[in-house]
Write an enzyme that holds these catalytic residues in place. Structure first.
Site, PDB file in Angstrom:
ATOM      1  N   ILE A   1      12.024  25.487 -16.618  1.00 61.06           N
ATOM      2  CA  ILE A   1      12.526  26.808 -16.235  1.00 61.06           C
ATOM      3  C   ILE A   1      13.570  26.720 -15.118  1.00 61.06           C
ATOM      4  O   ILE A   1      14.508  27.528 -15.067  1.00 61.06           O
ATOM      5  CB  ILE A   1      11.360  27.747 -15.832  1.00 61.06           C
ATOM      6  CG1 ILE A   1      11.825  29.199 -15.759  1.00 61.06           C
ATOM      7  CG2 ILE A   1      10.722  27.300 -14.523  1.00 61.06           C
ATOM      8  CD1 ILE A   1      12.208  29.783 -17.091  1.00 61.06           C
ATOM      9  N   TYR A   2      13.440  25.761 -14.213  1.00 59.64           N
ATOM     10  CA  TYR A   2      14.433  25.610 -13.151  1.00 59.64           C
ATOM     11  C   TYR A   2      15.797  25.291 -13.738  1.00 59.64           C
ATOM     12  O   TYR A   2      16.796  25.941 -13.413  1.00 59.64           O
ATOM     13  CB  TYR A   2      13.997  24.508 -12.189  1.00 59.64           C
ATOM     14  CG  TYR A   2      15.075  24.110 -11.205  1.00 59.64           C
ATOM     15  CD1 TYR A   2      15.529  25.011 -10.248  1.00 59.64           C
ATOM     16  CD2 TYR A   2      15.642  22.834 -11.237  1.00 59.64           C
ATOM     17  CE1 TYR A   2      16.526  24.664  -9.350  1.00 59.64           C
ATOM     18  CE2 TYR A   2      16.633  22.472 -10.342  1.00 59.64           C
ATOM     19  CZ  TYR A   2      17.079  23.387  -9.398  1.00 59.64           C
ATOM     20  OH  TYR A   2      18.073  23.036  -8.518  1.00 59.64           O
TER      21      TYR A   2
END
Length: 330
Positions: free
Chosen positions: A154-155
């Site tokens: 997700i980062y």
């Protein structure tokens, strides 16, 4: 000292730096106020920083529409926004995907929209990361700026979204901007124990055994490490070129990196040699929950060729600077 040309570029300019209390933001503000007094510096963050390297400070949550920073951009003459705010700890991002998207994506298009609507001409520098490339890389085949971006965790996804949205605003609305993608930054007063350099130093200072983290299968990580001073210099070089409105800079993407692939084991051993020679360390096979790139290295040839920038501080010199400047403050 300023050259006459640099004085002309910077005189009466207003820069706005988001994330001014963060690691890179605080170091950048310090450099600007120390070396570029002709710049009027507006610093922003969700909380006041513990430094005073700015002329004006705005407390604001950037992901909220019509926030104080947006109003400042819409109503004031701001020449350059350097966007450093956001979250960059992968473990935290894995646990907090919604907040990660709010901070790393929503805040970016809110800023861009304010710049688009402003009656003043405003440029922008967006900071992202070399993790947007998604793949393993080596010094033989490093990351290049024109490669496809491949999201895993997700980062990385949040940073890719911010990157692509910014490119779209430039192409669609002709917003003068540049994107800088950082390699692994170390040095300065970095206290984030999720990162190798401060974590290892902190463990040595607290009498704890340093740890070498391996993948779950025992594979060794490699990373591209660059000193914070070189990063700050790189940002400022890009900023000056944007303000000069150089056509080969506007809309471009730049890796700010050492261009070297370091084994994390070698870096760990270098830290020990500087801070506590002879100390032993342990290996830990510790697979993380999120997908993590094993090998990373980013080419900095574009920065060298177009802007004449290259890193000046070697890894050992950077570690010695930490020891000499900050001692046991980490």
């Amino acid at each position: 000292m300023f050259s006459d040309r640099t004085k002309d570029i910077l005189s009466n300019k207003v820069w706005l730096v988001t994330g001014a209390s963060g690691y890179v933001g605080s170091e950048l503000c310090k450099k600007i106020k120390a070396d570029y007094p002709h710049i009027y510096l507006i610093a922003t963050d969700v909380k006041a920083p513990n430094h005073h390297w700015y002329d004006e400070f705005i407390t604001s949550s950037l992901e909220i529409p019509d926030n104080e920073v947006v109003q400042k951009i819409l109503t004031s003459k701001i020449d350059l926004v350097i966007h450093l705010a956001g979250v960059a700890v992968e473990g935290w991002c894995f646990e907090n995907p919604f907040q990660t998207c709010e901070y790393n994506i929503r805040a970016v298009y809110i800023l861009l929209e304010a710049i688009r609507k402003s009656t003043y001409s405003c440029s922008m520098i967006l900071s992202t990361t070399d993790k947007v490339y998604g793949r393993d890389a080596t010094q033989i085949k490093p990351y290049l700026e024109d490669e496809p971006l491949v999201a895993k965790n997700i980062y990385e996804t949040s940073k890719i979204c911010a990157d692509l949205i910014s490119q779209s605003y430039h192409l669609t609305y002709q917003i003068p901007l540049a994107i800088v993608r950082f390699a692994n930054i170390y040095g300065g007063l970095d206290k984030n124990s999720s990162r190798l350099v401060p974590r290892t130093i902190q463990r040595l200072q607290n009498g704890l055994t340093p740890e070498l983290r391996l993948t779950k299968s025992g594979q060794e990580y490699t990373r591209d490490f660059i000193h914070i001073s070189d990063v700050v210099e790189g940002i400022i070089v890009v900023a000056k070129a944007l303000l000069e409105q150089k056509p080969n800079i506007i809309g471009e993407i730049f890796n700010i990196s050492s261009g070297k692939e370091y084994r994390v084991r070698d870096v760990l051993e270098s830290i020990i040699s500087v801070f506590n020679p002879g100390e032993k360390y342990v290996e830990i096979e510790e697979g993380v929950k999120y997908l993590e790139i094993v090998n990373q290295c980013a080419s900095n040839n574009k920065m060298k060729q177009l802007l004449g920038w290259e890193p000046k501080i070697s890894l050992i010199d950077g570690l010695l600077m930490i020891r000499n400047e900050y001692g046991d403050q980490l």
